[in-house]
Design an enzyme around this catalytic site. Structure first.
Site, PDB file in Angstrom:
ATOM      1  N   TYR A  69       0.845  -1.200   0.000  1.00 11.09           N
ATOM      2  CA  TYR A  69       0.000   0.000   0.000  1.00 11.09           C
ATOM      3  C   TYR A  69       0.879   1.250   0.000  1.00 11.09           C
ATOM      4  O   TYR A  69       0.657   2.183  -0.778  1.00 11.09           O
ATOM      5  CB  TYR A  69      -0.917  -0.023   1.229  1.00 11.09           C
TER       6      TYR A  69
ATOM      7  N   TRP B 159      -7.923   3.674 -10.400  1.00  6.46           N
ATOM      8  CA  TRP B 159      -7.085   3.568  -9.199  1.00  6.46           C
ATOM      9  C   TRP B 159      -7.700   2.564  -8.227  1.00  6.46           C
ATOM     10  O   TRP B 159      -7.014   1.740  -7.647  1.00  6.46           O
ATOM     11  CB  TRP B 159      -6.911   4.938  -8.543  1.00  6.46           C
ATOM     12  N   TRP B 160      -9.012   2.640  -8.053  1.00  3.36           N
ATOM     13  CA  TRP B 160      -9.673   1.704  -7.150  1.00  3.36           C
ATOM     14  C   TRP B 160      -9.477   0.267  -7.630  1.00  3.36           C
ATOM     15  O   TRP B 160      -9.218  -0.623  -6.815  1.00  3.36           O
ATOM     16  CB  TRP B 160     -11.157   2.024  -7.027  1.00  3.36           C
TER      17      TRP B 160
ATOM     18  N   HIS C 252       1.278   4.100  -3.107  1.00 10.60           N
ATOM     19  CA  HIS C 252       1.012   5.519  -2.890  1.00 10.60           C
ATOM     20  C   HIS C 252       2.268   6.368  -3.077  1.00 10.60           C
ATOM     21  O   HIS C 252       2.168   7.540  -3.457  1.00 10.60           O
ATOM     22  CB  HIS C 252       0.357   5.743  -1.527  1.00 10.60           C
TER      23      HIS C 252
END
Length: 104
Positions: A18, A76-77, A22
């Protein structure tokens, strides 16, 4: 200016992935969020529960979780669906948190 806070849920063992994704957030996504009025966005992790706590400041009322019709946000999701808990359409399971205090 409006602040929005919400929580999402990280899948166990996915903190580093994650964080990596990001750190490499798509520049066009950042641009899109800014165009929609999101100018400040932080995400924190409660490691004991794998709960992600997000805070966005917006110029207007639209935060990222309301951008369900935006193709770039949806992409993105889809990209993040393997590391966070998502709905059937890959939107993050997200719970808006009410503001109870703001210090000026």
């Amino acid at each position: 200016m409006k602040s929005k806070a919400f929580k999402m849920y990280l899948k166990p063992g996915m903190e580093e992935e994650y964080r990596r994704r990001h750190a490499e957030i798509w520049p066009e996504l950042v641009h899109q969020l800014r165009e929609e009025g999101v100018y400040d966005y932080s995400i924190f992790l409660d490691r004991a529960t794998d709960t992600l706590f997000a805070v966005q400041k917006t110029r207007g009322g639209t935060g990222s979780q309301e951008m369900t019709d935006n193709a770039l946000v949806r992409r993105w999701w889809d990209y993040m669906a393997d590391v966070i808990v998502v709905e059937a359409d890959n939107a993050p399971v997200s719970e808006e948190l009410p503001e109870l205090f703001y210090m000026e």
